[in-house]
Motif scaffolding. Structure first.
Motif, PDB file in Angstrom:
ATOM      1  N   ASN A 176      10.637  42.908  45.013  1.00 13.43           N
ATOM      2  CA  ASN A 176      11.267  44.221  44.834  1.00 13.43           C
ATOM      3  C   ASN A 176      10.278  45.245  44.293  1.00 13.43           C
ATOM      4  O   ASN A 176      10.275  46.402  44.707  1.00 13.43           O
ATOM      5  N   SER A 180      10.736  47.317  47.430  1.00 12.79           N
ATOM      6  CA  SER A 180      12.043  47.960  47.421  1.00 12.79           C
ATOM      7  C   SER A 180      11.888  49.466  47.253  1.00 12.79           C
ATOM      8  O   SER A 180      10.891  49.932  46.699  1.00 12.79           O
ATOM      9  N   LEU A 206      17.934  47.366  45.637  1.00 11.15           N
ATOM     10  CA  LEU A 206      17.034  46.211  45.632  1.00 11.15           C
ATOM     11  C   LEU A 206      17.182  45.424  46.925  1.00 11.15           C
ATOM     12  O   LEU A 206      18.280  45.100  47.348  1.00 11.15           O
TER      13      LEU A 206
END
Ligand code: TRP
Length: 529
Positions: A176, A180, A206
């Motif tokens: 992430n 992300s 996420l």
């Protein structure tokens, strides 16, 4: 029956896997399967047979792998996993597991894997195997891929697997952090805190949420010798053991070394047989043997026999289903294939997102086409209205520009030509193609060309007419060879000059001192290149 996908509110998702060690024993059943069967009613469950994980330790001898997978599959279904209620599948049948494992391996520090406690432990325990391998080190990372591929809320596992789920959470965090979508947050602390804007992964966006461990309450289930029940210790009772075998095995079970004579009372709390009663006997029987044991009123033989009966009561229905299924391997396999289809759909959804953020998507959007002055996508490339202002150019320059347009926009894209010299191209099989271009000569329906006096297998004539259309004739040598040879000789070192004229809608090529050649039907005929 297919899994229930009709619910409007999604149920929390659960995922777990088991290595295909062959027929399952009571320890496997109580430690995982029994719990999974209950979970399938209330959660969106994915359960799989981790055959790739089996290869991390058994790569040198895969001869029993397939049979082991099948035996576990039969046990799964016999124990009550219902392919209509949950997705049951084989890990390697969903190749996205392997793909995600590889992508994770790009950014996972070696130290994270070396520090997972099971790594050293298992290497020690399985000394007879060479586990100084890349795959074995990556065992928990493959598990992280197994898990995160489905973005589950919960991962039901035993205590021995907690460190692997912990690693999974770390991998998700790092993923992430790297990929992300980010949000801007004020910097924390420092004298210029308000100036130092930072970014962090947006918690609402996420890509890989961190899953939670769902610790399986695992009752203490000893093997026949009192140690932990384990296939490798040879102390197991299998789900597939017939009644008589169970009774026989129980007859030989350790009582923990208590009751040197049967007149001595015992303590069921420290007796492996007592543990079996606690797990498998109904409370009345359990109470009875406890009272009997502590007062030496019941013999160990009888207590073990009763435990055996209790076990048989629990596993008999499983065995009945097992017997049925084992005779229908096709049906078992088909159930797992269906499971794999559903799992693949879910896995592919995640992989699409992951490929997109790691630069591996197959989607062309986001690719900037190189800007070409001649856009091949013009609707009608033979309409030259947009180049009308070129008509004032010197014939040689105009001709060069037209050849350029022709090459970029009009020549069929699949026709490959190599530029040889000004106005001359070579086909893949080395045939010389002369390309000549001209605009209409005033109001005459005529075009004048001047080319080097050489031999060409094909001549392409580009005629730009007053209605702003370009006509392209692909003239094969056989149409013009004889007069060309003569004209070439006459021209010598000078350019060979000739014309194309339009008469009654037909086009004629005029070579000096020769009959006009009708080239009308060669228009746009590129097959010969
Ligand atoms: N390592 C697990 C075990 O030995 C099996 C496993 C593989 C697993 N992948 C998983 C368990 C994913 C839970 C989730 O029991």
């Amino acid at each position: 029956m297919s899994p229930d996908t009709t619910r409007s509110t999604p149920r929390p998702r659960v995922l777990s896997g088991m290595r295909p060690t062959g027929r399952l024993h009571l320890g496997n059943y109580m430690g995982a399967l029994y719990n999974w069967v209950r979970l399938q009613h209330d959660y969106d469950c994915y359960f799989f047979i981790a055959d790739l994980h089996a290869l991390t330790t058994d790569y040198a001898d895969p001869s029993r792998l397939k049979q082991n997978i099948f035996d576990v599959a039969v046990d799964f279904l016999a124990a009550g996993l219902n392919p209509g209620k949950c997705k049951v599948f084989i890990q390697s049948h969903v190749p996205q597991h392997a793909e995600l494992h590889l992508l994770f391996s790009m950014f996972t520090p070696l130290g994270w894997l070396e520090r997972v406690p099971t790594y050293k432990d298992q290497q020690e325990q399985l000394r007879e195997k060479d586990l100084a391998t890349y795959g074995f080190l990556g065992y928990p990372l493959l598990q992280s891929a197994d898990i995160l591929l489905y973005k589950p809320d919960f991962v039901p596992v035993g205590a021995d697997q907690v460190s692997h789920v912990e690693l999974t959470r770390e991998v998700a965090r790092k993923f992430n952090q790297l990929y992300s979508p980010k949000r801007i947050v004020p910097g924390t602390g420092g004298p210029n805190a308000s100036l130092s804007l930072q970014t962090e992964p947006d918690p609402d966006l996420l890509l890989l949420p961190e899953p939670q461990v769902l610790l399986t309450p695992s009752p203490k289930l000893p093997g026949l010798d009192g140690r932990k029940m384990s296939k490798s210790y040879g102390n197991s009772i299998f789900l597939s053991d017939p009644d008589t075998v169970v009774l026989q095995k129980m007859h030989g079970m350790s009582n923990g070394g208590q009751r040197p004579t049967q007149n001595d009372p015992g303590n069921p709390e420290i007796c492996p047989v007592g543990d079996m009663h606690r797990v498998f006997s109904d409370p009345v029987v359990d109470l009875m043997i406890r009272a009997g044991c502590t007062t030496a009123q019941i013999r160990c033989d009888e207590c073990k026999f009763k435990a055996g009966l209790s076990i048989n009561t629990i596993i008999r229905p499983i065995q009945k289903r097992r017997e049925e299924l084992a005779t229908k391997p096709d049906a078992v396999w088909a159930a797992l294939e269906t499971g794999a289809k559903y799992a693949t759909a879910a896995a592919e959804e995640t992989m699409k997102q992951i490929r997109a953020v790691t630069g591996l998507s197959r989607d062309l959007s986001g690719i900037r086409a190189e800007q070409s002055p001649f856009d091949r996508n013009v609707a009608d490339p033979r309409n030259l209205s947009r180049y009308r202002d070129w008509l004032g150019l010197e014939p040689a320059i105009l001709s060069r520009n037209l050849r350029e347009i022709w090459h970029k926009e009009i020549l069929p894209i699949e026709t490959q030509l190599k530029a040889e010299s000004e106005g001359v191209w070579l086909t893949l099989n080395k045939r010389r193609v002369c390309v000549a271009a001209a605009s209409q000569n005033g109001s005459d329906e005529a075009w004048i060309f001047a080319v080097k006096a050489k031999s060409y297998e094909v001549i392409v004539l580009l005629c730009w007419d007053n209605s702003q259309r370009i006509h392209d004739f692909v003239v094969p040598q056989k149409l013009y060879l004889a007069p060309w040879v003569t004209a070439k000789k006459q021209a010598g070192k000078n350019d060979l000059v000739f014309s194309v004229e339009r008469l009654n809608g037909r086009y004629f090529m005029h070579l000096p001192h020769a009959e006009p050649i009708d080239i009308t039907t060669t228009e746009e005929v590129y097959g010969i290149l």
